[in-house]
Design an enzyme around this catalytic site. Structure first.
Site, PDB file in Angstrom:
ATOM      1  N   PRO A 195      -0.984   3.192 -11.158  1.00  0.00           N
ATOM      2  CA  PRO A 195      -2.035   4.199 -11.314  1.00  0.00           C
ATOM      3  C   PRO A 195      -2.827   4.014 -12.600  1.00  0.00           C
ATOM      4  O   PRO A 195      -3.925   4.545 -12.743  1.00  0.00           O
ATOM      5  CB  PRO A 195      -1.277   5.536 -11.301  1.00  0.00           C
ATOM      6  CG  PRO A 195       0.149   5.192 -11.512  1.00  0.00           C
ATOM      7  CD  PRO A 195       0.352   3.773 -11.102  1.00  0.00           C
ATOM      8  N   GLU A 229       8.932   4.162 -13.521  1.00  0.00           N
ATOM      9  CA  GLU A 229       7.842   4.309 -14.492  1.00  0.00           C
ATOM     10  C   GLU A 229       7.053   3.017 -14.689  1.00  0.00           C
ATOM     11  O   GLU A 229       6.177   2.947 -15.532  1.00  0.00           O
ATOM     12  CB  GLU A 229       8.385   4.815 -15.836  1.00  0.00           C
ATOM     13  CG  GLU A 229       8.991   6.212 -15.776  1.00  0.00           C
ATOM     14  CD  GLU A 229       8.002   7.263 -15.278  1.00  0.00           C
ATOM     15  OE1 GLU A 229       6.880   7.317 -15.811  1.00  0.00           O
ATOM     16  OE2 GLU A 229       8.358   8.010 -14.347  1.00  0.00           O
ATOM     17  N   ARG A 270      -9.241  -7.820   7.080  1.00  0.00           N
ATOM     18  CA  ARG A 270     -10.347  -7.556   8.000  1.00  0.00           C
ATOM     19  C   ARG A 270     -11.632  -8.271   7.607  1.00  0.00           C
ATOM     20  O   ARG A 270     -12.574  -8.306   8.384  1.00  0.00           O
ATOM     21  CB  ARG A 270     -10.560  -6.048   8.189  1.00  0.00           C
ATOM     22  CG  ARG A 270     -10.919  -5.302   6.951  1.00  0.00           C
ATOM     23  CD  ARG A 270     -11.009  -3.813   7.213  1.00  0.00           C
ATOM     24  NE  ARG A 270     -12.170  -3.444   8.012  1.00  0.00           N
ATOM     25  CZ  ARG A 270     -13.425  -3.489   7.577  1.00  0.00           C
ATOM     26  NH1 ARG A 270     -13.682  -3.890   6.344  1.00  0.00           N
ATOM     27  NH2 ARG A 270     -14.415  -3.143   8.354  1.00  0.00           N
ATOM     28  N   ASP A 294     -20.241  -2.003   6.838  1.00  0.00           N
ATOM     29  CA  ASP A 294     -19.322  -1.015   6.272  1.00  0.00           C
ATOM     30  C   ASP A 294     -19.920  -0.222   5.134  1.00  0.00           C
ATOM     31  O   ASP A 294     -20.748  -0.725   4.397  1.00  0.00           O
ATOM     32  CB  ASP A 294     -18.102  -1.707   5.641  1.00  0.00           C
ATOM     33  CG  ASP A 294     -17.178  -2.271   6.665  1.00  0.00           C
ATOM     34  OD1 ASP A 294     -17.268  -1.866   7.824  1.00  0.00           O
ATOM     35  OD2 ASP A 294     -16.373  -3.131   6.272  1.00  0.00           O
TER      36      ASP A 294
HETATM   37 CL1  6GU Z   1      -1.729   1.187  -7.469  1.00  0.00          CL
HETATM   38  N1  6GU Z   1       0.323   2.792  -7.774  1.00  0.00           N
HETATM   39  C1  6GU Z   1       0.878   3.989  -7.846  1.00  0.00           C
HETATM   40  N2  6GU Z   1       2.186   4.099  -8.043  1.00  0.00           N
HETATM   41  N3  6GU Z   1       0.190   5.115  -7.768  1.00  0.00           N
HETATM   42  C2  6GU Z   1      -1.114   4.989  -7.577  1.00  0.00           C
HETATM   43  C3  6GU Z   1      -1.755   3.773  -7.466  1.00  0.00           C
HETATM   44  C4  6GU Z   1      -0.987   2.673  -7.581  1.00  0.00           C
HETATM   45  N4  6GU Z   1      -3.064   3.977  -7.282  1.00  0.00           N
HETATM   46  C5  6GU Z   1      -3.215   5.278  -7.285  1.00  0.00           C
HETATM   47  N5  6GU Z   1      -2.048   5.904  -7.455  1.00  0.00           N
END
Ligand code: 6GU
Length: 240
Positions: A88, A115, A157, A172
């Site tokens: 994230p 983590e 795709r 798209d």
């Molecule tokens: Cl790539 N990993 C995780 N654990 N949570 C996320 C993410 C990735 N992208 C958004 N939330």
């Protein structure tokens, strides 16, 4: 293209064998190799994580286990292979980047849990490979496995022969050469009248120029409304 996924939950990748991705694998367009990270553990409990240096909650994945896994997985792969680390705290995954990935010989997707993975793993492997820490949006998932499915589907795709209709990828939302708005507008099919709701008459009138103009207007309106961050102003809709 070859994609290697390293994870403590290899079963999580089972849906990659279905539908469009399954067909790409069956046709040999996509070679998917899923590896269980615990194969590279050396202790009786098959430990992949430990407590974080500096304290704090949660667990961090150990660099020694990841290092041995990636040494083995990368050994036979092209130096043009990209290492992708779902997190994230990564840079946003965009259609531009998906289009870029569709051009490379391979990806290794390193799925973290807990983590995250000890940062030295990327310090080390970025000496020999491009390493991309990627996020798929502003929310937190429990691990990278779902993200690897997202990347696989988005990339596959775009590969030749994977979509039934090659033209549909070019049209798209977010596609590079999409004129005007970034998002696709509403779509309709038969029946022409359903529960008292009629298909917009422009779509059934047979004037292709009018249809294109209407679709562009709908696209701009939807983009301004749903994604003001994409920066297409309402003046492009109203012409004012
Ligand atoms: Cl790539 N990993 C995780 N654990 N949570 C996320 C993410 C990735 N992208 C958004 N939330």
């Amino acid at each position: 293209m070859r994609v290697d996924v390293v994870t403590v939950f290899p079963e999580y990748l089972a849906p990659a064998r279905l539908s469009l991705l399954g067909k790409a694998i069956g046709a040999g367009t996509l070679q998917l190799h899923v590896h269980d990270l615990r194969k590279w553990t050396t202790d009786r409990h098959r430990t992949v994580d430990d407590t974080p240096y500096g304290g704090g909650p949660g667990m961090v994945m150990r660099p020694d286990v990841w290092g041995d896994a990636l040494d083995d997985v990368l050994e036979s792969l092209s130096p043009e292979t990209r290492i992708v680390v779902p997190t994230p705290s990564g840079i946003p995954l965009t259609q531009r980047r998906v289009e870029d990935y569709a051009q490379v010989p391979g990806l290794v997707i390193a799925c973290g849990r807990y983590e995250g993975i000890d940062a030295r793993v990327w310090q080390h492997f970025s000496k020999r490979f491009a390493v991309d820490e990627l996020s798929i949006g502003d929310y937190v998932l429990a691990g990278g496995e779902v993200v690897s499915l997202v990347i696989l589907e988005a990339v596959a795709r775009l590969m030749p022969g994977v979509l039934g209709n090659e033209a549909s990828a070019a049209d798209d939302s977010f596609a590079q050469d999409r004129p005007g708005g970034a998002l696709e507008g509403p779509v309709y099919t038969k029946p022409r009248s359903w529960r008292g709701l009629d298909v917009p008459t422009v779509l059934t009138g047979g004037d292709h120029g009018k249809v294109a103009e209407w679709r562009l207007q709908q696209s701009l309106r939807r983009t301004a409304s749903n994604r003001p961050d994409l920066g297409l102003g309402t003046e492009e809709i109203t012409g004012q």
